[in-house]
Write an enzyme that holds these catalytic residues in place. Structure first.
Site, PDB file in Angstrom:
ATOM      1  N   HIS A 101      14.653  34.922  66.106  1.00  0.00           N
ATOM      2  CA  HIS A 101      14.978  33.771  65.269  1.00  0.00           C
ATOM      3  C   HIS A 101      14.030  32.627  65.631  1.00  0.00           C
ATOM      4  O   HIS A 101      14.403  31.682  66.315  1.00  0.00           O
ATOM      5  CB  HIS A 101      16.443  33.380  65.523  1.00  0.00           C
ATOM      6  N   ARG A 130      18.386  32.849  53.523  1.00  0.00           N
ATOM      7  CA  ARG A 130      17.424  31.813  53.071  1.00  0.00           C
ATOM      8  C   ARG A 130      16.353  32.440  52.178  1.00  0.00           C
ATOM      9  O   ARG A 130      16.028  31.901  51.110  1.00  0.00           O
ATOM     10  CB  ARG A 130      16.782  31.154  54.302  1.00  0.00           C
ATOM     11  N   ASP A 147      18.585  34.106  58.138  1.00  0.00           N
ATOM     12  CA  ASP A 147      17.186  34.071  57.690  1.00  0.00           C
ATOM     13  C   ASP A 147      17.017  34.868  56.390  1.00  0.00           C
ATOM     14  O   ASP A 147      16.283  34.463  55.486  1.00  0.00           O
ATOM     15  CB  ASP A 147      16.267  34.611  58.795  1.00  0.00           C
ATOM     16  N   ARG A 178      13.236  25.603  68.584  1.00  0.00           N
ATOM     17  CA  ARG A 178      14.474  26.174  69.146  1.00  0.00           C
ATOM     18  C   ARG A 178      14.297  26.430  70.647  1.00  0.00           C
ATOM     19  O   ARG A 178      15.231  26.282  71.421  1.00  0.00           O
ATOM     20  CB  ARG A 178      14.838  27.464  68.427  1.00  0.00           C
TER      21      ARG A 178
HETATM   22  P1  NAI Z   1      27.036  20.727  67.354  1.00  0.00           P
HETATM   23  O1  NAI Z   1      26.437  19.727  68.289  1.00  0.00           O
HETATM   24  O2  NAI Z   1      27.616  20.234  66.078  1.00  0.00           O
HETATM   25  O3  NAI Z   1      28.182  21.538  68.120  1.00  0.00           O
HETATM   26  C1  NAI Z   1      28.026  22.051  69.396  1.00  0.00           C
HETATM   27  C2  NAI Z   1      29.340  21.876  70.124  1.00  0.00           C
HETATM   28  O4  NAI Z   1      29.259  22.506  71.396  1.00  0.00           O
HETATM   29  C3  NAI Z   1      29.697  20.403  70.392  1.00  0.00           C
HETATM   30  O5  NAI Z   1      30.949  20.076  69.790  1.00  0.00           O
HETATM   31  C4  NAI Z   1      29.758  20.315  71.896  1.00  0.00           C
HETATM   32  O6  NAI Z   1      30.740  19.421  72.389  1.00  0.00           O
HETATM   33  C5  NAI Z   1      30.074  21.748  72.270  1.00  0.00           C
HETATM   34  N1  NAI Z   1      29.788  22.075  73.659  1.00  0.00           N
HETATM   35  C6  NAI Z   1      28.735  21.665  74.415  1.00  0.00           C
HETATM   36  N2  NAI Z   1      28.851  22.173  75.666  1.00  0.00           N
HETATM   37  C7  NAI Z   1      29.979  22.918  75.694  1.00  0.00           C
HETATM   38  C8  NAI Z   1      30.639  23.682  76.693  1.00  0.00           C
HETATM   39  N3  NAI Z   1      30.144  23.785  77.941  1.00  0.00           N
HETATM   40  N4  NAI Z   1      31.785  24.296  76.379  1.00  0.00           N
HETATM   41  C9  NAI Z   1      32.306  24.196  75.123  1.00  0.00           C
HETATM   42  N5  NAI Z   1      31.727  23.478  74.145  1.00  0.00           N
HETATM   43  C10 NAI Z   1      30.583  22.852  74.421  1.00  0.00           C
HETATM   44  O7  NAI Z   1      25.916  21.837  67.078  1.00  0.00           O
HETATM   45  P2  NAI Z   1      25.926  22.943  65.921  1.00  0.00           P
HETATM   46  O8  NAI Z   1      25.207  22.440  64.750  1.00  0.00           O
HETATM   47  O9  NAI Z   1      27.307  23.445  65.785  1.00  0.00           O
HETATM   48  O10 NAI Z   1      24.992  24.056  66.588  1.00  0.00           O
HETATM   49  C11 NAI Z   1      25.448  24.756  67.715  1.00  0.00           C
HETATM   50  C12 NAI Z   1      24.341  25.660  68.265  1.00  0.00           C
HETATM   51  O11 NAI Z   1      24.073  26.693  67.341  1.00  0.00           O
HETATM   52  C13 NAI Z   1      22.993  24.972  68.511  1.00  0.00           C
HETATM   53  O12 NAI Z   1      22.395  25.472  69.685  1.00  0.00           O
HETATM   54  C14 NAI Z   1      22.176  25.348  67.283  1.00  0.00           C
HETATM   55  O13 NAI Z   1      20.784  25.298  67.521  1.00  0.00           O
HETATM   56  C15 NAI Z   1      22.663  26.765  67.074  1.00  0.00           C
HETATM   57  N6  NAI Z   1      22.461  27.297  65.729  1.00  0.00           N
HETATM   58  C16 NAI Z   1      21.995  28.581  65.646  1.00  0.00           C
HETATM   59  C17 NAI Z   1      21.829  29.180  64.423  1.00  0.00           C
HETATM   60  C18 NAI Z   1      21.375  30.607  64.354  1.00  0.00           C
HETATM   61  O14 NAI Z   1      20.913  31.037  63.303  1.00  0.00           O
HETATM   62  N7  NAI Z   1      21.509  31.376  65.402  1.00  0.00           N
HETATM   63  C19 NAI Z   1      22.092  28.456  63.174  1.00  0.00           C
HETATM   64  C20 NAI Z   1      22.637  27.132  63.381  1.00  0.00           C
HETATM   65  C21 NAI Z   1      22.808  26.582  64.629  1.00  0.00           C
HETATM   66  C1  2OP Z   2      18.592  27.302  61.826  1.00  0.00           C
HETATM   67  O1  2OP Z   2      17.759  28.176  61.587  1.00  0.00           O
HETATM   68  C2  2OP Z   2      19.223  25.795  63.666  1.00  0.00           C
HETATM   69  O2  2OP Z   2      18.500  27.972  64.101  1.00  0.00           O
HETATM   70  C3  2OP Z   2      19.129  27.167  63.212  1.00  0.00           C
HETATM   71  O3  2OP Z   2      19.018  26.516  60.951  1.00  0.00           O
END
Ligand code: NAI
Ligand code: 2OP
Length: 313
Positions: free
Chosen positions: A176, A152, A149, A89
């Site tokens: 995380h 899970r 977490d 990450r």
């Molecule tokens: P994704 O790639 O499907 O979606 C991300 C979206 O952000 C894309 O549609 C993209 O066009 C958009 N984007 C990029 N730059 C942008 C901007 N400047 N303004 C507006 N939109 C913008 O990715 P996903 O799977 O939705 O994951 C998103 C983020 O969340 C990632 O960084 C991922 O690692 C994180 N994540 C964190 C989790 C947590 O537990 N905190 C769990 C799952 C994902």
């Molecule tokens: C996860 O734990 C990507 O942080 C995200 O699945």
């Protein structure tokens, strides 16, 4: 009184899945923002067309502009890149700091009284970035990780014991990342600690699988990371706030002394209600649990320091 307004920045996998869940639970009107032209508009229209079937009377708007987010009660920030197999990450820090910084500036101009819920990784550092940029009080800024977490961990325990996931309560604290802190002593099956039900070597294996939970899904998907459970976890936090539930959930929050940790963002059990983070819940930890929590918090601090060294903030 109008319906609550929830903006979701980033209409990708997590953002769109969160919008779906928000609509199904009829938590409020939703504004979906992304930089990709047509995509948030298409997903929002699709969700609107789901509403007659699901019975949710809401407005869902998709847009490439921030103007429609004006006056949001809650803003969920998911914009950024997800990791690919082999990446940690933390490897996302440069790209996602720039995105979260720019997005937060746009959001807070139009919704200065909102509550921000960060999802973008590396999560704890991104909450730090959004806090620095927004200047919001610590009650109104938080990150989602601990709920996921813990979910899970709950899933793996339910699979191990062959019991309902509804019977399992779990706490995973810390950042995380690989050094998150699943608390077996406070993880129960209908009130019975798992330490009395599962042998230590199996608990250790379930803890390790929880720590690797994100990577396990990245390895299977190959093109992105988990999104259904992350979206549901985010919406659980939003629901707790909008319905003023006073729900105790592990969230990434600012701590200035709780658990002996100073001046950083890290996952702790907190009470969520209409004011946002209403209280950091103090539970007794053993010396070893506390040590693990400090290791995890130090890791977050180092990453935040790196953001400054790279000149990103
Ligand atoms: P994704 O790639 O499907 O979606 C991300 C979206 O952000 C894309 O549609 C993209 O066009 C958009 N984007 C990029 N730059 C942008 C901007 N400047 N303004 C507006 N939109 C913008 O990715 P996903 O799977 O939705 O994951 C998103 C983020 O969340 C990632 O960084 C991922 O690692 C994180 N994540 C964190 C989790 C947590 O537990 N905190 C769990 C799952 C994902
Ligand atoms: C996860 O734990 C990507 O942080 C995200 O699945």
């Amino acid at each position: 009184m109008g319906r609550p307004k929830i903006s979701v920045i980033g209409a990708g996998n997590v953002g769109a899945s969160a919008a779906l869940k928000l609509a199904e639970l009829a938590l409020g009107d939703v504004v979906l923002v992304d930089i990709v032209e047509g995509m948030p508009q298409g997903k929002a229209l699709d969700l609107m067309e789901m509403c007659p079937v699901s019975g949710c009377d809401l407005n869902i708007i998709g847009t490439n502009s921030y103007d429609e987010t004006e006056g949001s009660d809650i803003v969920i920030i998911t914009s950024g890149i997800p990791r690919k197999p082999g990446m940690s990450r933390d490897d996302l820090v440069s790209t996602n700091t720039k995105i979260v910084k720019q997005v937060t500036e746009e959001v807070v101009k139009r919704s200065p009284k909102s509550i921000l819920v960060l999802v973008t990784n590396p999560l704890d550092a991104m909450v730090y970035v959004a806090h620095g940029v927004s200047g919001f009080p610590k009650e109104r800024i938080m990150g989602m990780a601990g709920v996921l977490d813990s979910a899970r961990f709950r899933t793996f325990i339910a699979m191990e014991l062959g019991v309902s996931v509804e019977n399992i309560h779990a706490f995973v604290l810390g950042g995380h990342g690989d050094d998150m802190v699943p608390l077996a002593r406070y993880t129960t099956v209908s009130g019975v600690p798992i330490t009395e039900l599962i042998p230590k070597d199996r608990i250790d294996a379930l803890i390790q699988r929880t720590r690797d939970g994100g990577a396990e899904i990245v390895k299977l998907l190959k093109t992105g990371s988990a999104f259904y459970a992350p979206a549901a976890s985010t919406v659980e936090m939003v629901e707790a706030i909008l319905k003023d539930k006073k729900k105790i959930l592990p969230c990434c929050v600012f701590t200035d002394g709780a658990y002996g940790i100073k001046d950083t963002f890290v996952g702790l059990p907190v009470k969520l209600g209409k004011g946002g983070v209403e209280e950091v819940f103090q539970i007794k930890l053993t010396d070893d649990e506390l040590r693990q929590l400090h290791v995890s918090a130090d890791h977050v601090k180092e990453l935040c320091q790196r953001i400054h060294e790279l000149g990103l903030l």
